[in-house]
Design a protein around this motif. Sequence first.
Motif, PDB file in Angstrom:
ATOM      1  N   LEU A 164     -19.486 -18.669  25.199  1.00 58.46           N
ATOM      2  CA  LEU A 164     -20.288 -18.364  24.009  1.00 58.46           C
ATOM      3  C   LEU A 164     -19.825 -17.061  23.368  1.00 58.46           C
ATOM      4  CD1 LEU A 164     -23.845 -19.418  25.236  1.00 58.46           C
ATOM      5  CD2 LEU A 164     -22.466 -20.540  23.485  1.00 58.46           C
ATOM      6  N   ASN A 165     -19.519 -16.056  24.218  1.00 59.58           N
ATOM      7  CA  ASN A 165     -19.020 -14.786  23.674  1.00 59.58           C
ATOM      8  C   ASN A 165     -17.698 -14.981  22.939  1.00 59.58           C
ATOM      9  OD1 ASN A 165     -21.156 -13.268  24.537  1.00 59.58           O
ATOM     10  ND2 ASN A 165     -20.210 -12.654  26.464  1.00 59.58           N
ATOM     11  N   SER A 166     -16.818 -15.821  23.513  1.00 61.13           N
ATOM     12  CA  SER A 166     -15.527 -16.076  22.859  1.00 61.13           C
ATOM     13  C   SER A 166     -15.746 -16.774  21.519  1.00 61.13           C
ATOM     14  CB  SER A 166     -14.635 -16.964  23.723  1.00 61.13           C
ATOM     15  OG  SER A 166     -14.490 -16.400  24.975  1.00 61.13           O
ATOM     16  N   MET A 167     -16.694 -17.735  21.504  1.00 62.91           N
ATOM     17  CA  MET A 167     -16.977 -18.454  20.253  1.00 62.91           C
ATOM     18  C   MET A 167     -17.490 -17.487  19.181  1.00 62.91           C
ATOM     19  SD  MET A 167     -16.350 -21.635  20.117  1.00 62.91           S
ATOM     20  CE  MET A 167     -15.257 -22.308  21.307  1.00 62.91           C
ATOM     21  N   THR A 168     -18.382 -16.560  19.589  1.00 62.73           N
ATOM     22  CA  THR A 168     -18.922 -15.602  18.617  1.00 62.73           C
ATOM     23  C   THR A 168     -17.811 -14.707  18.085  1.00 62.73           C
ATOM     24  OG1 THR A 168     -20.973 -15.628  19.876  1.00 62.73           O
ATOM     25  CG2 THR A 168     -20.775 -13.916  18.227  1.00 62.73           C
ATOM     26  N   ASP A 169     -16.913 -14.308  18.996  1.00 66.13           N
ATOM     27  CA  ASP A 169     -15.789 -13.468  18.571  1.00 66.13           C
ATOM     28  C   ASP A 169     -14.914 -14.198  17.561  1.00 66.13           C
ATOM     29  OD1 ASP A 169     -15.389 -10.871  19.106  1.00 66.13           O
ATOM     30  OD2 ASP A 169     -13.874 -11.170  20.657  1.00 66.13           O
ATOM     31  N   LEU A 170     -14.602 -15.460  17.877  1.00 60.67           N
ATOM     32  CA  LEU A 170     -13.789 -16.282  16.971  1.00 60.67           C
ATOM     33  C   LEU A 170     -14.513 -16.454  15.636  1.00 60.67           C
ATOM     34  CD1 LEU A 170     -11.118 -17.752  17.126  1.00 60.67           C
ATOM     35  CD2 LEU A 170     -12.293 -19.745  18.066  1.00 60.67           C
ATOM     36  N   HIS A 171     -15.837 -16.603  15.706  1.00 63.42           N
ATOM     37  CA  HIS A 171     -16.666 -16.760  14.501  1.00 63.42           C
ATOM     38  C   HIS A 171     -16.535 -15.537  13.598  1.00 63.42           C
ATOM     39  CE1 HIS A 171     -20.066 -18.394  12.230  1.00 63.42           C
ATOM     40  NE2 HIS A 171     -20.540 -17.158  12.173  1.00 63.42           N
ATOM     41  N   ARG A 172     -16.622 -14.354  14.187  1.00 62.03           N
ATOM     42  CA  ARG A 172     -16.549 -13.119  13.387  1.00 62.03           C
ATOM     43  C   ARG A 172     -15.193 -13.023  12.683  1.00 62.03           C
ATOM     44  NH1 ARG A 172     -18.068 -10.454  18.777  1.00 62.03           N
ATOM     45  NH2 ARG A 172     -20.325 -10.566  18.726  1.00 62.03           N
ATOM     46  N   TRP A 173     -14.098 -13.197  13.446  1.00 62.84           N
ATOM     47  CA  TRP A 173     -12.759 -12.988  12.866  1.00 62.84           C
ATOM     48  C   TRP A 173     -12.431 -14.069  11.845  1.00 62.84           C
ATOM     49  CZ3 TRP A 173     -10.704  -8.418  13.191  1.00 62.84           C
ATOM     50  CH2 TRP A 173     -11.020  -7.598  14.286  1.00 62.84           C
ATOM     51  N   SER A 174     -12.784 -15.325  12.156  1.00 67.28           N
ATOM     52  CA  SER A 174     -12.477 -16.379  11.175  1.00 67.28           C
ATOM     53  C   SER A 174     -13.352 -16.207   9.940  1.00 67.28           C
ATOM     54  CB  SER A 174     -12.637 -17.776  11.792  1.00 67.28           C
ATOM     55  OG  SER A 174     -13.876 -17.900  12.428  1.00 67.28           O
ATOM     56  N   GLY A 175     -14.587 -15.708  10.124  1.00 70.86           N
ATOM     57  CA  GLY A 175     -15.458 -15.435   8.970  1.00 70.86           C
ATOM     58  C   GLY A 175     -14.841 -14.386   8.053  1.00 70.86           C
ATOM     59  N   LEU A 176     -14.266 -13.357   8.668  1.00 70.37           N
ATOM     60  CA  LEU A 176     -13.622 -12.304   7.869  1.00 70.37           C
ATOM     61  C   LEU A 176     -12.430 -12.880   7.092  1.00 70.37           C
ATOM     62  CD1 LEU A 176     -13.669  -9.253   7.246  1.00 70.37           C
ATOM     63  CD2 LEU A 176     -12.066  -8.946   9.130  1.00 70.37           C
ATOM     64  N   ILE A 177     -11.685 -13.777   7.739  1.00 71.47           N
ATOM     65  CA  ILE A 177     -10.533 -14.399   7.054  1.00 71.47           C
ATOM     66  C   ILE A 177     -11.026 -15.241   5.863  1.00 71.47           C
ATOM     67  CG2 ILE A 177      -8.692 -16.132   7.330  1.00 71.47           C
ATOM     68  CD1 ILE A 177      -8.327 -15.044  10.189  1.00 71.47           C
TER      69      ILE A 177
END
Length: 204
Positions: free
Chosen positions: A171-184
Amino acid sequence: MFADGNMFAGLFAAHAAGPLFTQTLPFLLIAVAVVVGACLVIGIAGRGRAEPKSRWSLWEWLVYAATLGSVTILAVTSFGALLVNGHLGSWALFFHMVGAGAFVFTLPVLAVTWCEPSCFDLRRYGERGQTAPPRFYWLPKLMFWVVLPAGWIVSMTMLVSMLPLLGTEGLNSMTDLHRWSGLIVVAAVALHLSGVVLQRIGRR
Ligand code: HEM
């Protein structure tokens, strides 16, 4: 694991944004603003190719406006909350979910509506014959193909997190991926908009 009063601090820490993302977010947002501003200034100051403007249908304008609107809501609610409070919660999370619903619905519609005009024409200039004025030049085209996969990732990371499939690490990895892809997504949409503005004012 967290003794007494530390329990809430521990729980909060688990939900707070990844340290690297929170620390670098202001600089990343400034960098995005600088790049978008530079694109606009270079485009306006440059000589502009004065290509004929393409006409957009009402549907195309509506889809574009819905994309811009939902991404703006998502960016303001999430990045605003992280910058001000260090985490996303309360009303900001509520409005983030409103924007998320609109975005998840709009992304496939955007893909279908703008896919064809965003394809790169790989034929040589002389082989193209009589064609309608291009909707987009290379920058908005490229950004469209960035927004689609990044938008899919930003949506799927949270949709997958709602299923009982992942543990805490996952879940932590998914949230991290969510933040960075959101910024992109936000950066690509801002660059796309700057390209469209340049075309609309006749500088491309
Ligand atoms: C441009 C699009 C988006 C951006 C920029 C964005 C950004 C963010 C950020 C920065 C967070 C904060 C994570 C943290 O607490 O550190 C977040 C959380 C969240 N986002 Fe998004 N998001 C976007 C799209 C979406 C979409 C499409 C959905 C739903 C499908 C969604 C659902 C959520 C949820 C549920 C949270 C809370 C996660 C948690 O607290 O564990 N977001 N988002």
